[in-house]
Motif scaffolding. Structure first.
Motif, PDB file in Angstrom:
ATOM      1  N   TYR A   1      67.195  19.322  15.086  1.00 31.77           N
ATOM      2  CA  TYR A   1      66.662  18.571  16.313  1.00 31.77           C
ATOM      3  C   TYR A   1      65.966  19.979  16.987  1.00 31.77           C
ATOM      4  N   ASP A   2      64.667  19.813  17.078  1.00 28.33           N
ATOM      5  CA  ASP A   2      63.778  20.835  17.646  1.00 28.33           C
ATOM      6  C   ASP A   2      64.103  22.026  16.928  1.00 28.33           C
ATOM      7  N   GLY A   3      64.015  22.090  15.551  1.00 25.94           N
ATOM      8  CA  GLY A   3      64.241  22.947  14.723  1.00 25.94           C
ATOM      9  C   GLY A   3      65.507  23.643  14.240  1.00 25.94           C
ATOM     10  N   GLU A   4      66.717  23.388  15.090  1.00 24.85           N
ATOM     11  CA  GLU A   4      67.984  23.634  14.790  1.00 24.85           C
ATOM     12  C   GLU A   4      68.876  22.582  14.084  1.00 24.85           C
ATOM     13  N   GLN A   5      69.542  22.964  13.096  1.00 27.08           N
ATOM     14  CA  GLN A   5      70.274  21.965  12.365  1.00 27.08           C
ATOM     15  C   GLN A   5      71.642  21.442  13.087  1.00 27.08           C
ATOM     16  N   VAL A   6      71.734  20.165  13.530  1.00 24.92           N
ATOM     17  CA  VAL A   6      72.818  19.601  13.912  1.00 24.92           C
ATOM     18  C   VAL A   6      73.789  19.033  13.152  1.00 24.92           C
ATOM     19  N   PHE A   7      73.039  18.653  12.128  1.00 22.72           N
ATOM     20  CA  PHE A   7      74.082  18.101  11.118  1.00 22.72           C
ATOM     21  C   PHE A   7      73.649  18.053   9.746  1.00 22.72           C
ATOM     22  N   SER A   8      74.614  18.315   8.847  1.00 19.84           N
ATOM     23  CA  SER A   8      74.118  18.252   7.381  1.00 19.84           C
ATOM     24  C   SER A   8      75.363  17.625   6.633  1.00 19.84           C
ATOM     25  N   ALA A   9      75.070  17.144   5.442  1.00 18.93           N
ATOM     26  CA  ALA A   9      76.023  16.514   4.453  1.00 18.93           C
ATOM     27  C   ALA A   9      75.511  16.749   3.057  1.00 18.93           C
ATOM     28  N   GLU A  10      76.636  17.003   2.262  1.00 19.33           N
ATOM     29  CA  GLU A  10      76.710  17.082   0.903  1.00 19.33           C
ATOM     30  C   GLU A  10      77.105  15.707   0.198  1.00 19.33           C
ATOM     31  N   LEU A  11      76.296  15.094  -0.559  1.00 20.40           N
ATOM     32  CA  LEU A  11      76.430  13.676  -1.232  1.00 20.40           C
ATOM     33  C   LEU A  11      77.306  14.008  -2.577  1.00 20.40           C
ATOM     34  N   PHE A  12      77.852  13.214  -3.185  1.00 21.11           N
ATOM     35  CA  PHE A  12      78.380  13.350  -4.372  1.00 21.11           C
ATOM     36  C   PHE A  12      78.160  11.836  -4.996  1.00 21.11           C
ATOM     37  N   PRO A  13      78.274  11.543  -6.391  1.00 17.24           N
ATOM     38  CA  PRO A  13      78.167  10.365  -6.889  1.00 17.24           C
ATOM     39  C   PRO A  13      78.957   9.238  -6.191  1.00 17.24           C
ATOM     40  N   ALA A  14      79.902   9.578  -5.581  1.00 20.97           N
ATOM     41  CA  ALA A  14      80.860   8.605  -4.942  1.00 20.97           C
ATOM     42  C   ALA A  14      80.198   8.071  -3.771  1.00 20.97           C
ATOM     43  N   VAL A  15      79.094   8.262  -3.229  1.00 23.68           N
ATOM     44  CA  VAL A  15      78.379   7.660  -2.320  1.00 23.68           C
ATOM     45  C   VAL A  15      77.580   6.426  -2.754  1.00 23.68           C
ATOM     46  N   ALA A  16      77.899   5.490  -1.994  1.00 29.17           N
ATOM     47  CA  ALA A  16      77.147   4.134  -2.389  1.00 29.17           C
ATOM     48  C   ALA A  16      75.637   4.220  -2.561  1.00 29.17           C
ATOM     49  N   ALA A  17      75.129   3.380  -3.391  1.00 30.19           N
ATOM     50  CA  ALA A  17      73.693   3.498  -3.487  1.00 30.19           C
ATOM     51  C   ALA A  17      72.927   3.046  -2.133  1.00 30.19           C
ATOM     52  N   ASN A  18      71.847   3.417  -2.027  1.00 32.28           N
ATOM     53  CA  ASN A  18      71.175   3.358  -0.728  1.00 32.28           C
ATOM     54  C   ASN A  18      72.024   3.936   0.443  1.00 32.28           C
ATOM     55  N   PRO A  19      72.332   5.561   0.468  1.00 31.07           N
ATOM     56  CA  PRO A  19      73.210   5.897   1.432  1.00 31.07           C
ATOM     57  C   PRO A  19      72.910   5.865   2.855  1.00 31.07           C
ATOM     58  N   TYR A  20      73.899   5.364   3.577  1.00 30.20           N
ATOM     59  CA  TYR A  20      73.977   5.084   5.004  1.00 30.20           C
ATOM     60  C   TYR A  20      74.720   6.179   5.480  1.00 30.20           C
ATOM     61  N   LEU A  21      74.252   6.694   6.432  1.00 30.61           N
ATOM     62  CA  LEU A  21      75.188   7.883   7.366  1.00 30.61           C
ATOM     63  C   LEU A  21      75.085   7.556   8.564  1.00 30.61           C
ATOM     64  N   THR A  22      76.046   7.760   9.661  1.00 32.24           N
ATOM     65  CA  THR A  22      75.946   7.815  10.874  1.00 32.24           C
ATOM     66  C   THR A  22      76.586   9.035  11.542  1.00 32.24           C
TER      67      THR A  22
END
Lengths: 150, 107
Positions: B53-74
């Protein structure tokens, strides 16, 4: 002593169901404990503050909605640093690890995951004060994912 | 370019918590599944997602194979100033995609 057919059947079924529930491969549980240790780096894990929302009965393991909510004021002094979700019986223990900070405002994350089996899920939150909180959920899956073709 | 959907309000009040929903088209091949020839299909997943957000990281996630196809994140963020939110997905086979969404913040 006479045993009626009904009581006998009831007892046998009860015993069968009992064993089914109890039997759980020991190595999977060990793996899960190891994965939890790897995330908490040995710090004590406390129950509470975290709420893992998932349907208890899942028909299709290919896409299972989950929501993790952590109770935290999310101020620069007291906030959630990371949220991780681990599973017991997929080929790999990790599911997702989210990193957030005070700018998140609310520690609420949802996604959709795959489940290869009926199993237990664990959500762990790491707080800025170094404490770890967790919640677990048991899920029954009727159609497995990960290994089979969707 | 994979198709990505980002749902969030276009305007917000300062200090308001906005919910951001993201979805991206990706097979998330686990690497544990056999193909038609009986051979394991090579892994092809998204490994990392981040929101700046404006250059500053506000959220990040590491995904693994257990995340379903077409990853959805809120996830959520606090509206601070008018600016651009930058969403980046990175994964196997050199996958990298960035989407930008503007957020107008009223005082």
């Amino acid at each position: 002593m006479t045993v009626s057919r009904r009581t006998l059947l009831g007892a046998v079924t009860g015993a069968a169901v009992g064993t089914l529930v109890v039997v759980r491969p020991a190595h999977a549980a060990d793996d899960l404990q190891a994965a939890i240790k790897a995330f908490t780096t040995g710090a004590p894990l406390q129950r509470g503050r975290v709420k893992l929302d998932i349907a208890p009965l899942v028909e299709n393991g290919n896409t299972v909605p989950i929501t993790v909510h952590v109770t935290s004021p999310m101020t620069p002094a007291d906030h959630v640093l990371a949220i991780t979700v681990l599973n017991e019986k997929n080929p790999q223990r990790d599911v997702i690890t989210c990193r957030l900070g005070p700018r998140a405002g609310r520690a609420d994350v949802s996604t959709r995951i795959r489940l290869a089996n009926s199993q237990q899920l664990v959500a762990i939150a790491q707080m800025s004060d170094g404490s770890f909180w967790s919640d677990t959920a048991d899920v029954i899956v009727t159609l497995a994912a990960c290994v089979e073709t969707p | 370019m994979a198709r990505a959907l980002i749902t969030m309000p276009a305007t917000a009040k300062r200090g308001e918590i906005v919910e951001i929903r993201t979805l991206i088209a990706h097979p998330m091949e686990t690497g544990y599944r056999a193909g038609d020839d009986g051979q394991l299909l090579p892994r092809n997943i998204l490994r990392r997602f981040s929101c700046r957000y404006d250059g500053e990281q506000v959220f990040s996630a590491e995904l693994f194979p257990a995340v379903a196809a077409n990853p959805y994140l809120t996830f959520c963020t606090i509206a601070t100033v008018s600016g651009t939110l930058e969403f980046t997905w990175e994964g196997d086979r050199g996958f990298a995609q960035t989407e930008r969404v503007a957020l107008t913040v009223a005082a």
